[in-house]
Design an enzyme around this catalytic site. Structure first.
Site, short mmCIF file in Angstrom:
data_model
loop_
_atom_site.label_atom_id
_atom_site.label_comp_id
_atom_site.label_asym_id
_atom_site.label_seq_id
_atom_site.Cartn_x
_atom_site.Cartn_y
_atom_site.Cartn_z
N SER A 138 0.85 -1.18 0.00
CA SER A 138 0.00 0.00 0.00
C SER A 138 0.89 1.24 0.00
O SER A 138 1.93 1.26 -0.65
CB SER A 138 -0.94 -0.04 1.21
OG SER A 138 -1.84 1.05 1.19
N TYR A 152 -4.79 8.46 -6.08
CA TYR A 152 -3.80 7.45 -5.66
C TYR A 152 -4.08 6.95 -4.25
O TYR A 152 -4.10 5.74 -4.00
CB TYR A 152 -2.40 8.05 -5.75
CG TYR A 152 -1.31 7.11 -5.27
CD1 TYR A 152 -1.09 5.89 -5.91
CD2 TYR A 152 -0.52 7.44 -4.18
CE1 TYR A 152 -0.10 5.03 -5.47
CE2 TYR A 152 0.48 6.59 -3.73
CZ TYR A 152 0.68 5.38 -4.38
OH TYR A 152 1.66 4.52 -3.94
N LYS A 156 -5.08 3.05 -2.91
CA LYS A 156 -4.31 2.32 -1.90
C LYS A 156 -5.13 2.07 -0.63
O LYS A 156 -4.95 1.05 0.05
CB LYS A 156 -3.03 3.08 -1.57
CG LYS A 156 -2.00 3.06 -2.71
CD LYS A 156 -1.56 1.64 -3.04
CE LYS A 156 -0.37 1.63 -3.98
NZ LYS A 156 0.11 0.25 -4.27
#
Length: 245
Positions: A138, A152, A156
């Site tokens: 992650s 983004y 994650k």
């Protein structure tokens, strides 16, 4: 899991954290399967590590057919896959009003759906042996609210929740699913983001964080494989992590 003698499949193995993890696993006695799109790089790495203990498989992890073929190739050479490191990923730097939906879809395919497909490809054999380790990479950015990182960070954060639930679902089968949270790392990552590379570089430079080495992240990933712990991070305390100083 004992890494010595294990078969470790690493995605995004052509550079950065992926290449460092493959090297560290090999040094620890593992046989490694190198998965990435850049064929020349992973073939060079396989030659470096020794082709009797390393297999390079060119693969676009967003293509299920290629993933399944890569897993068959790995199993054909080494007989099994003991460990999966889902490291392949990409960034996207754009404010919410500027995120290109097509870029976001592509990001989710690589950062979220591809790790799911990889897990689905290796879990049957891990269940059969009642043994296995999966580490999904992650990002410490999920613990921050940095403008421009929404797409983004969301990808994650979704991977974090998917991994936590997968961990609960497969624990009884002797399989450990773990999460690794790196901080800023010295790699090609920022230069390959979707959206604005310039803004990504500026955000990184203004963060106050000292970029860590891919080798340091790789060592932390190997520690997770050995321990089977739920997660580990390399994020300073002031940014929500556990690293002091």
């Amino acid at each position: 899991m004992d890494i010595n003698g294990a078969v470790v499949l690493v995605t995004g193995a052509s550079s950065g954290i992926g290449a460092a993890t493959a090297r560290a696993a090999s040094l620890a006695g593992a046989r490694v399967v190198l998965i990435a799109r850049r064929e020349e790089r992973i073939r060079q790495l396989a030659e470096e590590l020794g082709e009797d203990v390393a297999l390079a498989v060119p693969c676009d992890v967003t293509d299920r057919t290629q993933v399944e073929a890569a897993v068959r190739a790995a199993t054909g050479k080494f007989g099994r896959i003991d460990v999966l490191v889902n490291n392949a990923g990409q960034g996207l730097q754009a404010t919410v009003d500027a995120i290109d939906p097509d870029d976001f879809r592509a990001l989710l395919e690589l950062n979220l759906i591809a790790p799911l497909v990889l897990m689905q490809a290796v879990l049957p054999q891990m269940r059969e042996r009642e043994s296995g380790a999966i580490v999904n990479v992650s990002s410490g950015i999920t613990w921050s609210t940095l403008p421009g990182s929404g797409a983004y960070a969301a990808s994650k954060a979704a991977l974090q929740k998917l991994s936590a639930i997968a961990r609960a679902e497969v624990a009884d089968a002797g399989i450990a699913v773990s999460l690794m949270f790196p901080s800023i790392t010295k790699s090609e990552f920022v230069g390959t983001v979707r959206g604005s590379v310039e803004d990504a570089l500026q955000m990184e430079a203004s963060s106050g964080l000292v970029p860590q080495s891919p080798e340091g992240v790789a060592d932390a990933i190997l520690d997770l494989i050995r321990s089977g712990d739920e997660q580990a991070d390399l994020v300073p305390e002031e940014f929500g992590g556990t690293v002091k100083g």
